[in-house]
Design a protein around this motif. Structure first.
Motif, PDB file in Angstrom:
ATOM      1  N   ILE A  58      61.508  31.988  33.350  1.00  0.00           N
ATOM      2  CA  ILE A  58      60.576  33.072  33.010  1.00  0.00           C
ATOM      3  C   ILE A  58      61.058  33.826  31.780  1.00  0.00           C
ATOM      4  CG2 ILE A  58      59.648  35.283  33.812  1.00  0.00           C
ATOM      5  CD1 ILE A  58      59.704  34.006  36.669  1.00  0.00           C
ATOM      6  N   GLU A  59      62.345  34.121  31.738  1.00  0.00           N
ATOM      7  CA  GLU A  59      62.918  34.832  30.588  1.00  0.00           C
ATOM      8  C   GLU A  59      62.708  34.044  29.290  1.00  0.00           C
ATOM      9  OE1 GLU A  59      67.371  35.176  28.882  1.00  0.00           O
ATOM     10  OE2 GLU A  59      67.151  35.783  30.971  1.00  0.00           O
ATOM     11  N   ARG A  61      60.387  31.753  28.648  1.00  0.00           N
ATOM     12  CA  ARG A  61      58.961  31.715  28.318  1.00  0.00           C
ATOM     13  C   ARG A  61      58.512  33.019  27.679  1.00  0.00           C
ATOM     14  NH1 ARG A  61      57.330  29.577  34.235  1.00  0.00           N
ATOM     15  NH2 ARG A  61      58.582  27.667  34.154  1.00  0.00           N
ATOM     16  N   ASP A  62      59.078  34.131  28.158  1.00  0.00           N
ATOM     17  CA  ASP A  62      58.733  35.436  27.582  1.00  0.00           C
ATOM     18  C   ASP A  62      59.286  35.594  26.166  1.00  0.00           C
ATOM     19  OD1 ASP A  62      57.388  36.164  29.881  1.00  0.00           O
ATOM     20  OD2 ASP A  62      59.036  37.393  30.672  1.00  0.00           O
ATOM     21  N   ARG A  63      60.430  34.995  25.934  1.00  0.00           N
ATOM     22  CA  ARG A  63      61.107  35.183  24.642  1.00  0.00           C
ATOM     23  C   ARG A  63      60.641  34.209  23.563  1.00  0.00           C
ATOM     24  NH1 ARG A  63      67.594  35.225  23.544  1.00  0.00           N
ATOM     25  NH2 ARG A  63      67.407  35.806  21.369  1.00  0.00           N
ATOM     26  N   TYR A  64      60.308  32.968  23.955  1.00  0.00           N
ATOM     27  CA  TYR A  64      59.977  31.924  22.978  1.00  0.00           C
ATOM     28  C   TYR A  64      58.564  31.395  23.200  1.00  0.00           C
ATOM     29  CZ  TYR A  64      65.025  31.826  22.187  1.00  0.00           C
ATOM     30  OH  TYR A  64      66.325  32.168  21.908  1.00  0.00           O
ATOM     31  N   GLU A  65      57.770  31.462  22.189  1.00  0.00           N
ATOM     32  CA  GLU A  65      56.396  30.961  22.241  1.00  0.00           C
ATOM     33  C   GLU A  65      56.356  29.457  22.506  1.00  0.00           C
ATOM     34  OE1 GLU A  65      52.905  30.394  18.915  1.00  0.00           O
ATOM     35  OE2 GLU A  65      54.042  32.263  18.899  1.00  0.00           O
ATOM     36  N   GLN A  68      57.073  26.804  27.444  1.00  0.00           N
ATOM     37  CA  GLN A  68      55.939  27.080  28.322  1.00  0.00           C
ATOM     38  C   GLN A  68      56.241  26.561  29.733  1.00  0.00           C
ATOM     39  OE1 GLN A  68      53.127  24.805  26.100  1.00  0.00           O
ATOM     40  NE2 GLN A  68      53.172  26.197  24.358  1.00  0.00           N
ATOM     41  N   ASN A  79      60.351  23.721  32.545  1.00  0.00           N
ATOM     42  CA  ASN A  79      59.766  24.246  31.313  1.00  0.00           C
ATOM     43  C   ASN A  79      59.382  23.093  30.409  1.00  0.00           C
ATOM     44  OD1 ASN A  79      59.940  27.031  31.699  1.00  0.00           O
ATOM     45  ND2 ASN A  79      61.981  27.171  30.807  1.00  0.00           N
TER      46      ASN A  79
END
Length: 120
Positions: A58-59, A61-65, A68, A79
């Motif tokens: 989750i971290e 995905r939030d940080r890197y576009e 996913q 991921n």
């Protein structure tokens, strides 16, 4: 990181094999028969699926576009990384190692010890 570099890095880890259990279009990387990475070489842009600790997933995905939820995978534990993107090569290599270690940590102790002795 290019797709070729991704594949080469996966294969550089101890006792990794490249297989095609889902057909010739999907390359699957396994250690001790357990999958830790997969990619579809003919897709553009190239991408790869890697196991990941759920909280870290989750971290990331939030940080890197370009990271996913895992495509066609359990989104809690996998991921999808877009390769040949803005993701630093160092990060991709670290995430390959993280995925590999997650699988290795779930193996029986005797098998884990065999892998450790091969990597030294």
């Amino acid at each position: 990181m290019t797709l070729a570099d991704f594949c080469a890095h996966c294969l550089s880890l101890p006792q990794v094999e490249e297989t095609t259990p889902f057909g010739p279009d999907v390359l699957v990387y396994k250690v001790a028969g357990k999958m830790f990475a997969l990619t579809t070489p003919d897709e553009y842009p190239p991408s790869a699926n890697l196991k990941c600790d759920p909280e870290r997933a989750i971290e990331l995905r939030d940080r890197y576009e370009d990271i996913q939820p895992g495509y066609h995978m359990n989104k809690r534990h996998w991921n999808t990384l877009i390769l040949e993107s803005s993701l630093p090569t160092k990060l991709v290599k670290e995430l390959i190692g993280h995925s590999y270690q997650l699988v290795v940590s779930g193996l029986p102790k005797k098998l884990r010890e065999t892998l450790r002795s091969d990597s030294q």
